[in-house]
Design a protein around this motif. Structure first.
Motif, mmCIF file in Angstrom:
data_model
loop_
_atom_site.group_PDB
_atom_site.id
_atom_site.type_symbol
_atom_site.label_atom_id
_atom_site.label_comp_id
_atom_site.label_asym_id
_atom_site.label_seq_id
_atom_site.Cartn_x
_atom_site.Cartn_y
_atom_site.Cartn_z
ATOM 1 N N MET A 1 0.851 -1.152 0.000
ATOM 2 C CA MET A 1 0.000 0.000 0.000
ATOM 3 C C MET A 1 0.902 1.222 0.000
ATOM 4 S SD MET A 1 -2.876 1.371 2.651
ATOM 5 C CE MET A 1 -2.725 -0.031 3.606
ATOM 6 N N HIS A 2 0.553 2.218 -0.799
ATOM 7 C CA HIS A 2 1.317 3.460 -0.871
ATOM 8 C C HIS A 2 0.347 4.620 -0.724
ATOM 9 C CE1 HIS A 2 4.232 6.382 -2.205
ATOM 10 N NE2 HIS A 2 3.319 6.865 -3.014
ATOM 11 N N ALA A 35 -0.348 4.929 6.461
ATOM 12 C CA ALA A 35 0.485 5.438 5.373
ATOM 13 C C ALA A 35 1.947 5.075 5.607
ATOM 14 C CB ALA A 35 0.339 6.946 5.266
ATOM 15 N N GLY A 36 2.597 4.645 4.540
ATOM 16 C CA GLY A 36 4.012 4.336 4.591
ATOM 17 C C GLY A 36 4.352 2.949 5.088
ATOM 18 N N ILE A 56 -9.322 -5.463 0.777
ATOM 19 C CA ILE A 56 -8.567 -4.211 0.880
ATOM 20 C C ILE A 56 -8.490 -3.516 -0.475
ATOM 21 C CG2 ILE A 56 -6.254 -3.253 1.264
ATOM 22 C CD1 ILE A 56 -5.935 -5.421 3.477
ATOM 23 N N ALA A 57 -8.247 -4.286 -1.535
ATOM 24 C CA ALA A 57 -8.095 -3.719 -2.879
ATOM 25 C C ALA A 57 -9.432 -3.403 -3.539
ATOM 26 C CB ALA A 57 -7.299 -4.687 -3.756
ATOM 27 N N GLY A 58 -10.539 -3.775 -2.894
ATOM 28 C CA GLY A 58 -11.856 -3.474 -3.445
ATOM 29 C C GLY A 58 -12.361 -4.486 -4.453
ATOM 30 N N ILE A 59 -11.664 -5.584 -4.601
ATOM 31 C CA ILE A 59 -12.063 -6.615 -5.559
ATOM 32 C C ILE A 59 -13.250 -7.404 -5.014
ATOM 33 C CG2 ILE A 59 -11.297 -8.720 -6.743
ATOM 34 C CD1 ILE A 59 -8.414 -7.411 -6.581
ATOM 35 N N ILE A 87 -4.377 3.086 -2.682
ATOM 36 C CA ILE A 87 -4.287 1.784 -2.030
ATOM 37 C C ILE A 87 -4.277 0.721 -3.118
ATOM 38 C CG2 ILE A 87 -5.479 0.136 -0.530
ATOM 39 C CD1 ILE A 87 -6.627 2.635 0.938
ATOM 40 N N VAL A 88 -3.220 -0.075 -3.140
ATOM 41 C CA VAL A 88 -3.083 -1.120 -4.150
ATOM 42 C C VAL A 88 -2.576 -2.399 -3.496
ATOM 43 C CG1 VAL A 88 -2.646 0.480 -6.057
ATOM 44 C CG2 VAL A 88 -0.732 -0.422 -4.761
ATOM 45 N N MET A 89 -2.792 -3.496 -4.163
ATOM 46 C CA MET A 89 -2.315 -4.786 -3.702
ATOM 47 C C MET A 89 -1.505 -5.432 -4.809
ATOM 48 S SD MET A 89 -4.467 -8.151 -2.507
ATOM 49 C CE MET A 89 -4.772 -8.879 -4.100
#
Length: 154
Positions: A1-2, A35-36, A56-59, A87-89
């Motif tokens: 996550m970034h 964050a971070g 988390i990724a919304g999938i 937010i990414v996975m």
């Protein structure tokens, strides 16, 4: 996550549950990501690691519990919204379209749908993402021609 917006709680899962038919994949999962931070989900096969990541990724949409972004409950969480929140996975399994380019695969499923704008914005959006993340990949390269390590970056 970034995420660069602030250092407060970026994403929280509270009492999340997820079912697939009669199978309870997640039962009362709570997790706070800030964050971070970089997290790895570790466990045996079938423990729910991928399912948590996909919530988390919304999938996947959770069946119960609450998802909060910056402390506020979110009801319509999806990959596009997650990406807008930075937010990414990175999944361990590759789900790429080999005949598409790097930039086409990166934005697959979250394309802009305005006539005449999508292709032009794709290159601009990839450039913005590249400046933040630093993939170091040619956006016009076909995914099939990349090494496995570079496919994982995509």
């Amino acid at each position: 996550m970034h995420r660069e917006k602030n250092s407060e709680g970026v994403l929280e899962l509270s009492g999340i549950s997820k079912r697939f038919g009669g199978t309870l994949a997640l039962d009362n999962v709570s997790l706070s990501l800030r964050a971070g931070e970089i997290h790895a989900l570790v466990g045996e096969n079938g423990a729910g690691k991928s399912t948590v990541g996909k919530v988390i990724a919304g999938i996947y949409q959770q069946d119960g519990g609450e998802l909060l972004v910056d402390g506020k409950p979110v009801s319509k969480w999806n990959p596009s919204r997650a990406q807008k929140e930075a937010i990414v996975m990175i999944a361990q399994e590759l789900a790429l379209v080999p005949d598409l380019t790097v930039e086409e695969n990166v934005f697959l499923g979250v394309e802009e749908h305005r006539v005449g704008i999508a292709r032009r914005n794709l290159t601009q959006r990839f450039g913005e993402l590249e400046s933040m993340v630093g993939f170091g990949l040619d956006p016009k390269a076909k995914v099939r021609n990349l090494r496995i390590a570079d496919q994982q970056k995509v």
